[in-house]
Design an enzyme around this catalytic site. Sequence first.
Site, short mmCIF file in Angstrom:
data_model
loop_
_atom_site.label_atom_id
_atom_site.label_comp_id
_atom_site.label_asym_id
_atom_site.label_seq_id
_atom_site.Cartn_x
_atom_site.Cartn_y
_atom_site.Cartn_z
N MET A 10 -12.30 4.61 -0.81
CA MET A 10 -12.98 4.82 0.47
C MET A 10 -13.73 6.14 0.37
O MET A 10 -13.30 7.18 0.88
CB MET A 10 -11.94 4.83 1.61
CG MET A 10 -11.43 3.45 1.95
SD MET A 10 -9.86 3.46 2.83
CE MET A 10 -8.75 3.48 1.43
N GLY A 56 -8.94 4.10 7.05
CA GLY A 56 -8.63 5.53 7.22
C GLY A 56 -7.15 5.78 7.47
O GLY A 56 -6.63 6.79 7.05
N PHE A 57 -6.52 4.84 8.14
CA PHE A 57 -5.12 5.07 8.52
C PHE A 57 -4.33 3.76 8.45
O PHE A 57 -4.86 2.69 8.76
CB PHE A 57 -5.03 5.64 9.94
CG PHE A 57 -5.77 6.94 10.08
CD1 PHE A 57 -5.16 8.14 9.75
CD2 PHE A 57 -7.09 6.95 10.50
CE1 PHE A 57 -5.86 9.34 9.84
CE2 PHE A 57 -7.80 8.15 10.59
CZ PHE A 57 -7.19 9.35 10.27
N GLY A 58 -3.06 3.90 8.08
CA GLY A 58 -2.16 2.76 8.13
C GLY A 58 -1.66 2.54 9.55
O GLY A 58 -1.90 3.36 10.45
N GLY A 59 -1.00 1.43 9.76
CA GLY A 59 -0.31 1.18 11.03
C GLY A 59 -1.18 0.75 12.19
O GLY A 59 -0.73 0.77 13.33
N MET A 84 -11.78 -5.76 5.21
CA MET A 84 -10.94 -4.85 6.00
C MET A 84 -10.65 -5.49 7.35
O MET A 84 -11.56 -5.91 8.06
CB MET A 84 -11.66 -3.50 6.22
CG MET A 84 -11.82 -2.63 4.98
SD MET A 84 -10.32 -2.31 4.06
CE MET A 84 -9.26 -1.54 5.30
N ASP A 138 -6.80 -6.29 4.20
CA ASP A 138 -6.17 -4.97 4.22
C ASP A 138 -6.22 -4.44 5.64
O ASP A 138 -7.31 -4.20 6.18
CB ASP A 138 -6.95 -4.07 3.25
CG ASP A 138 -6.36 -2.67 3.12
OD1 ASP A 138 -5.29 -2.41 3.71
OD2 ASP A 138 -6.98 -1.85 2.42
N SER A 189 0.84 -1.20 0.00
CA SER A 189 0.00 0.00 0.00
C SER A 189 0.87 1.24 0.00
O SER A 189 1.61 1.51 0.95
CB SER A 189 -0.90 0.01 1.24
OG SER A 189 -1.55 1.27 1.30
N ASP A 224 -4.79 3.72 -2.02
CA ASP A 224 -5.88 4.05 -1.10
C ASP A 224 -6.41 5.44 -1.37
O ASP A 224 -5.69 6.44 -1.21
CB ASP A 224 -5.38 3.98 0.35
CG ASP A 224 -5.22 2.56 0.83
OD1 ASP A 224 -6.20 1.80 0.75
OD2 ASP A 224 -4.11 2.20 1.27
N GLY A 234 -3.04 -4.09 8.96
CA GLY A 234 -2.28 -4.83 9.96
C GLY A 234 -1.71 -6.15 9.46
O GLY A 234 -1.44 -7.05 10.25
C1 DX5 Z 1 -6.34 1.70 5.58
C2 DX5 Z 1 -5.94 1.38 4.16
C3 DX5 Z 1 -4.85 0.39 4.08
C4 DX5 Z 1 -3.56 0.80 4.74
C5 DX5 Z 1 -3.00 -0.44 5.37
O1 DX5 Z 1 -7.49 2.42 5.57
O2 DX5 Z 1 -7.05 0.87 3.42
O3 DX5 Z 1 -4.62 -0.01 2.73
O4 DX5 Z 1 -2.61 1.33 3.86
O5 DX5 Z 1 -1.89 -0.09 6.12
P1 DX5 Z 1 -1.18 -1.12 7.10
O6 DX5 Z 1 -0.70 -2.28 6.26
O7 DX5 Z 1 -0.08 -0.31 7.68
O8 DX5 Z 1 -2.19 -1.55 8.12
ZN ZN Z 2 -6.66 -0.07 1.39
#
Ligand code: DX5
Ligand code: ZN
Length: 217
Positions: free
Chosen positions: A69, A143-146, A138, A176, A9, A36, A178
């Site tokens: 999204m 909304g956010f990575g990590g 999901m 998608d 991503s 994303d 974690g």
């Molecule tokens: C979150 C995104 C993901 C995100 C995943 O809303 O849809 O694609 O980039 O990030 P990680 O792999 O860090 O959880």
């Molecule tokens: Zn995504």
Amino acid sequence: MHATVLAPSILAGDHANLASSAQSVESLGIPWIHLDIMDGHFVPNLTFGPQTVAALRKISGLFFDTHLMLDEPQRYIEPFAKAGSNLISIHIEPVYDHTSTLARIRELGCQNGIVLNPGTPAEAIEPLLDKVDLVLVMTVQPGFGGQPFRRDMLPKIARIARWREERGLTFRLEVDGGIDLKTGPECRAAGVDTFVAGTSFFGASDKAAVAKTFAGW
Ligand code: DX5
Ligand code: ZN
């Protein structure tokens, strides 16, 4: 069963140099990249739009796995298809005509996907399973990575994989949120073939080793 695919991503890449982030994926022989797209309404964050996707298309031959999204995805599928997306996935949660939007994505020459948030039951997408190329479960609130992997999503993943098998369907099953070298195999065991990885890929010092491990599942 599909061969496993890793879709790094770009959300976790370098937003001042997305081209180099995409090229770091391509240079490892990874075929997919996950894009994303966030509108600040459906999720409380913003990313980028079709113009950025079109710019990336010019420098990349990767398969663009485009995750919308958006509250009104039906308004944006054509711009993203024209920008060079290869697959466009849309969420089930907002109210719009999901069936015709999925059909339209194919008419525009792209593969289509349907996405469910953690709070959405598998039954919500059941009537659409024979109309999609990919189902994205999901494993975090988008909304956010990590964010940490939601292990409680595994039964939902397994249920969708079971429907796929019972009905002789061939859609890809993607997760998608974690996903890393620990949580990925748990998803693989539940039937997943397509793995989005943001932090665990772009944060890795040895990206080649991560790519090789995912490809071996
Ligand atoms: C979150 C995104 C993901 C995100 C995943 O809303 O849809 O694609 O980039 O990030 P990680 O792999 O860090 O959880
Ligand atoms: Zn995504």
